[in-house]
Scaffold this active site. Structure first.
Site, PDB file in Angstrom:
ATOM      1  N   TYR A  33      36.678  48.411  31.358  1.00 52.33           N
ATOM      2  CA  TYR A  33      37.075  49.334  32.414  1.00 52.33           C
ATOM      3  C   TYR A  33      35.900  50.206  32.833  1.00 52.33           C
ATOM      4  CZ  TYR A  33      39.201  53.441  34.587  1.00 52.33           C
ATOM      5  OH  TYR A  33      39.498  54.474  35.443  1.00 52.33           O
ATOM      6  N   LYS A  89      34.020  50.552  36.572  1.00 51.69           N
ATOM      7  CA  LYS A  89      33.922  51.809  37.325  1.00 51.69           C
ATOM      8  C   LYS A  89      32.474  52.103  37.711  1.00 51.69           C
ATOM      9  CE  LYS A  89      36.856  53.914  38.402  1.00 51.69           C
ATOM     10  NZ  LYS A  89      37.718  53.709  39.607  1.00 51.69           N
TER      11      LYS A  89
END
Length: 374
Positions: free
Chosen positions: A181, A185
């Site tokens: 994740y 980002k």
């Protein structure tokens, strides 16, 4: 700047729906593009008065092209969030977060839309800022499994092994994403910066710290730690706290984050063309995960938290923000205090029972393990 038509991806979600409210309150026209996936929206909220809603995936170029007609700026919230269940989720994270962002930016380039606010995240930093008494500011590496198994959770100085003092991380700190994740980002920011340079666009990335508040997702592997704690309390169970509960985080209320998005959108025309600027978006006041669990338990009148000593690889120990840059540049500061916001959040999950007592209303499904990254 008032009267903007703003495309808001993920605008039916936890943060996006609050951004819609903030934009409407400031006289703007939000156009929401959201896939309304059942995993994220078991009961999709109805559109608000003044909100135009398009049900489509941000990876659908045709839908995005249509949604951009007449738009002045884009607020990109759509993303798959959290740590997921295991590495098998990696293709979904990369597809949703990075391919989706690339499709959106390509469509913006073609449509001549040159203003973007991106929902970033503090996870791009990895661990936060640490100071060694002997060596000054240092960057500890990932924590070793052997140390975690032994219950030694605090990172040590990579040069001398001494204890470190955690502090507030600034936007110029090196990035060091430590899970899928986080990597997606950071890639979103790189893509947005490339788009800005190539098109002369203006972009802001708001690096959210731990956002909580009304409408937070419940009981999924992608929900935040505050939501897991509240759901446990609503079932009459003690919140389960990982490690020793001493992990420091910056908990920021979702209404404050929504206001930051509105302020950033309005400031875009004054920014230098061809640039992306990152801003930490947090309260600036650190609290521990254990303190948060205790505050929620007290507000719910529920059992005290249970500290398990368990851990998850990919979690970091301390990450707290300096939000001074956004205060100086845009005049934004978080307005909701920790105790006030957590009490409101705790009681949202309860209803008034006989004599005004709080009783559980959360579903009886079991909660997933709480992860401080959430």
């Amino acid at each position: 700047m008032t009267g903007m038509r703003v495309l808001l991806t993920g605008g039916a979600g936890f943060i996006g729906s609050q951004v819609v409210e903030a934009l409407l309150a400031r006289g703007h026209e939000p156009v929401v593009l959201d896939a309304l996936l059942p995993s994220a929206h078991p009961e999709p909220p109805p559109p608000r008065p003044g909100e135009q809603r398009i049900i489509a995936d941000v990876r659908d170029r045709t839908a995005v092209d249509g949604a951009l007609r007449g738009v002045h700026a884009v607020c990109h919230q759509a993303a798959m969030v959290g740590l997921g269940k295991d590495f098998a989720d990696a293709p979904d994270y990369v597809s949703c977060n990075d391919l989706g962002t690339a499709v959106l930016l390509a469509a913006m380039a073609a449509a001549g839309v040159r203003q973007l606010v991106l929902a970033g995240s503090m996870v791009v930093y990895g661990e936060g800022r640490y100071t060694c008494a002997r060596h000054g500011v240092v960057r500890p590496g990932p924590r070793a499994v052997a140390e975690l198994e032994a219950g030694r959770f605090e990172p040590r100085c990579p040069r001398c092994g001494a204890e470190l003092r955690p502090g507030l991380v600034g936007e110029d700190a090196p990035t060091d994403p430590r899970n899928v994740y986080a990597a997606t980002k950071l890639t979103q920011e790189h893509l947005a910066a490339s788009w800005a340079r190539a098109t002369g666009g203006r972009a802001v990335a708001l690096r959210y710290h731990n956002v909580y508040g009304p409408g937070m997702p419940r009981d999924t592997p992608y929900a935040g730690v505050a939501s897991f704690f509240r759901s446990a309390l609503a079932r009459g169970q003690a919140p389960t706290v990982y490690e020793d509960g001493g992990q420091r985080r910056d908990f920021v209320h979702v209404r404050d984050v929504a206001a930051a998005n509105a302020v950033a959108l309005e400031a875009l025309p004054d920014r230098a063309a061809g640039t992306l600027t990152a801003y930490n978006t947090g309260s600036g006041v650190p609290h521990t995960v254990g303190e948060m669990a205790q505050t929620l338990a007290a507000a719910c009148g529920g059992p005290a938290p249970v500290v398990t000593g368990e851990y998850r690889l990919g979690d970091v120990r301390h990450i707290t923000a300096s939000s001074q840059r956004i205060a100086d540049d845009l005049g934004w500061r978080a307005a909701t205090g920790f105790a006030e916001g957590m009490t409101e959040f705790a009681r949202e999950g309860m209803r008034a029972g006989p004599g005004g007592a709080a009783t559980p209303t959360a579903p009886a499904t079991p909660a997933a393990p709480a992860a401080p990254e959430g």
